[in-house]
Scaffold this motif. Structure first.
Motif, short mmCIF file in Angstrom:
data_model
loop_
_atom_site.label_atom_id
_atom_site.label_comp_id
_atom_site.label_asym_id
_atom_site.label_seq_id
_atom_site.Cartn_x
_atom_site.Cartn_y
_atom_site.Cartn_z
N GLU A 124 10.14 4.85 -18.87
CA GLU A 124 9.11 5.48 -18.04
C GLU A 124 9.17 4.93 -16.62
OE1 GLU A 124 4.27 5.64 -17.65
OE2 GLU A 124 5.12 5.53 -19.67
N VAL A 125 8.98 5.80 -15.64
CA VAL A 125 9.00 5.40 -14.24
C VAL A 125 7.59 5.02 -13.79
CG1 VAL A 125 9.47 6.15 -11.87
CG2 VAL A 125 11.01 6.81 -13.72
N LEU A 126 7.49 3.88 -13.13
CA LEU A 126 6.23 3.39 -12.57
C LEU A 126 6.38 3.33 -11.05
CD1 LEU A 126 6.63 1.92 -15.46
CD2 LEU A 126 4.84 0.43 -14.65
N ILE A 127 5.28 3.57 -10.36
CA ILE A 127 5.25 3.40 -8.91
C ILE A 127 4.46 2.12 -8.65
CG2 ILE A 127 4.54 4.34 -6.69
CD1 ILE A 127 4.70 7.13 -8.03
N VAL A 128 5.12 1.12 -8.13
CA VAL A 128 4.53 -0.19 -7.86
C VAL A 128 4.07 -0.21 -6.40
CG1 VAL A 128 4.95 -2.68 -7.76
CG2 VAL A 128 6.01 -1.28 -9.57
N VAL A 129 2.82 -0.64 -6.19
CA VAL A 129 2.22 -0.64 -4.85
C VAL A 129 1.71 -2.03 -4.51
CG1 VAL A 129 0.40 0.35 -3.39
CG2 VAL A 129 1.50 1.77 -5.15
N VAL A 130 1.98 -2.47 -3.29
CA VAL A 130 1.39 -3.69 -2.73
C VAL A 130 0.69 -3.23 -1.45
CG1 VAL A 130 1.79 -5.99 -1.82
CG2 VAL A 130 3.19 -5.15 -3.71
N ASP A 131 -0.61 -3.53 -1.37
CA ASP A 131 -1.43 -3.02 -0.27
C ASP A 131 -2.31 -4.13 0.28
OD1 ASP A 131 -2.59 -1.16 1.47
OD2 ASP A 131 -3.89 -0.29 -0.06
N ALA A 132 -2.15 -4.47 1.55
CA ALA A 132 -3.01 -5.45 2.21
C ALA A 132 -4.17 -4.66 2.83
CB ALA A 132 -2.24 -6.20 3.29
N VAL A 133 -5.40 -4.99 2.39
CA VAL A 133 -6.56 -4.20 2.82
C VAL A 133 -7.61 -5.10 3.48
CG1 VAL A 133 -6.23 -2.38 1.10
CG2 VAL A 133 -7.62 -4.37 0.54
#
Length: 145
Positions: free
Chosen positions: A117-126
């Motif tokens: 399965e494909v996952l979309i990995v996100v890193v977000d500085a908020v």
């Protein structure tokens, strides 16, 4: 005779120790390594790599957050799966470096992706209002090592 007794004692001790040791519990996770710098108010953020893995329980984040209770400001690390969004791993916004490691966990065994399965990995500085200073994302296939 004396050597036989010593050997027997050592052998019994080894059997007892092997019987008492517990296997290390492994948890499914996404290991994410990224870089983050804040240079005069401009945040630089880049995912170095992300991969599916089984990690020791001791490596797991102490706390994972639902979107409704994640702290701001911060660096939020999460993934999109076929079942929705994973819990969020929070890293303090002050954390800087080339090789910051965070682990994304799952709520339950049922939420662990299926092989391939494909996952979309996100890193977000908020910021404290939830606005993004900088973000990066990548895709990975769930094929743990």
């Amino acid at each position: 005779m004396r050597l036989a007794k010593v050997t027997l004692i050592v052998l019994l001790a080894a059997i007892i120790l092997c019987g008492c040791s517990q296997p290390v519990e492994k948890l499914p996770a996404v290991k994410v390594e990224f870089m983050h710098y804040n240079i005069s108010g401009t945040h630089l953020l880049k995912i170095n790599y992300a991969k599916a893995a089984y990690i020791n329980k001791s490596e797991a984040p102490e706390r994972i957050y639902l979107p409704s209770d994640v702290p701001f400001p911060g660096i939020h690390v999460f993934a999109y799966t076929s079942k929705g969004v994973t819990p969020i791993t929070w890293v303090p916004i002050e954390t800087e470096g080339d090789n910051i490691t965070a682990y994304i966990g799952f709520r339950s065994p049922e939420d662990v992706p299926k092989e391939g399965e494909v996952l979309i990995v996100v890193v977000d500085a908020v910021d404290r209002m939830g606005r993004s200073y900088a973000t990066d994302s990548t895709r990975i296939a769930w094929n743990p090592e």
